[in-house]
Design an enzyme around this catalytic site. Structure first.
Site, mmCIF file in Angstrom:
data_model
loop_
_atom_site.group_PDB
_atom_site.id
_atom_site.type_symbol
_atom_site.label_atom_id
_atom_site.label_comp_id
_atom_site.label_asym_id
_atom_site.label_seq_id
_atom_site.Cartn_x
_atom_site.Cartn_y
_atom_site.Cartn_z
ATOM 1 N N ARG A 179 68.364 -1.237 38.013
ATOM 2 C CA ARG A 179 68.172 -2.098 36.844
ATOM 3 C C ARG A 179 67.352 -1.400 35.772
ATOM 4 N NH1 ARG A 179 69.103 -7.209 39.558
ATOM 5 N NH2 ARG A 179 69.096 -8.920 38.069
ATOM 6 N N ARG B 200 65.192 -13.256 31.472
ATOM 7 C CA ARG B 200 65.969 -12.278 32.260
ATOM 8 C C ARG B 200 66.928 -11.515 31.353
ATOM 9 N NH1 ARG B 200 68.028 -16.626 36.034
ATOM 10 N NH2 ARG B 200 69.599 -15.182 36.818
#
Ligand code: AMP
Length: 220
Positions: free
Chosen positions: A88, A174
């Site tokens: 990520r 997010r």
């Protein structure tokens, strides 16, 4: 082959990874699912990870990276794996290169899923997941509802909403983290020549299963 699913939350990474895993036999490794299983079992790792996950933040690399190393060392990963939710960040991607190169392997393909932002938010709010950790099937209240409301078609367990999916602020947080920390991976893997981009959108009637079919044709 080692495949990576890239894309913001709610683009359907888990759905595509699940379909690819079924067809290829390579395990789907979802860091989010491993964290959630640990949270529900109240392990030390789960308790630590939950402090970050509940706020929509990334779990620190000291926790995440060793967990991925352990998972990739398992026997079922020796011929390939489909990584869903890792890496990520560029730092995690570099770590992954190290982990794989120690085994004489590399990242073979990165599937970058794109979906319009307004569609993503609606999808996440409507997402429901099977509460059975062995099943983990994903549904959508409007796009892909279960046959019986609130019950998983596959295993009959109760469907639930992920805690971090119910709060619009946590969802936006997010997505902001995705833009800042994860989207640089698009350039990182484009430069390595392994990235393909696939649009997933109801508006163009292109769903996860269409992407999975396309990817399977490419890797055969
Ligand atoms: P996901 O199911 O992929 O949306 O992941 C749920 C949450 O788990 C994320 O919002 C992060 O808090 C955490 N998480 C999952 N994968 C990673 C990762 N590779 N690095 C850091 N945190 C992660």
């Amino acid at each position: 082959m080692y495949l990576i699913m890239l894309g913001a939350q709610g683009t359907g990474k888990g759905t595509v990874a699940g379909l690819l895993s079924k067809s290829t036999g390579w395990p789907q490794i979802s860091t989010g699912d491993i964290f959630r299983a640990n949270i529900s079992e109240k392990t030390e790792l789960g308790n630590k990870a939950n402090e970050y996950i509940s706020k929509g933040q990334l779990v620190p690399d000291e926790i995440t990276v060793p967990m991925v190393i352990d998972r990739l060392a398992q026997d079922d990963c020796k011929n390939g794996a489909i990584l869903d939710g890792f890496p990520r960040t560029v730092e995690q991607a570099k770590k992954l290169d190290e982990i794989l190169s120690q085994k004489g392997k590399k990242v073979d393909m990165v599937i970058n899923l794109t979906t319009p932002r307004d569609e993503i938010i609606e999808r996440i709010l409507n997402r429901r997941v099977c509460s059975n950790p062995q099943c983990k099937a994903t549904y959508n209240l409007t796009m892909h509802p279960s046959k019986v409301e609130g019950i998983c078609d596959n295993c009959g367990a109760k469907l639930v909403q992920r805690e971090d999916d119910s709060d619009e602020n946590a969802i936006k947080q997010r997505l902001a983290i995705y833009d800042e920390k994860t989207s640089p991976l698009i350039d990182f893997y484009t430069n390595k020549g392994v990235l393909i981009t696939e649009e997933v959108s109801e508006r163009i009637n292109r769903l996860g299963k269409d992407v999975a079919e396309d990817v399977l044709k490419r890797i055969k």
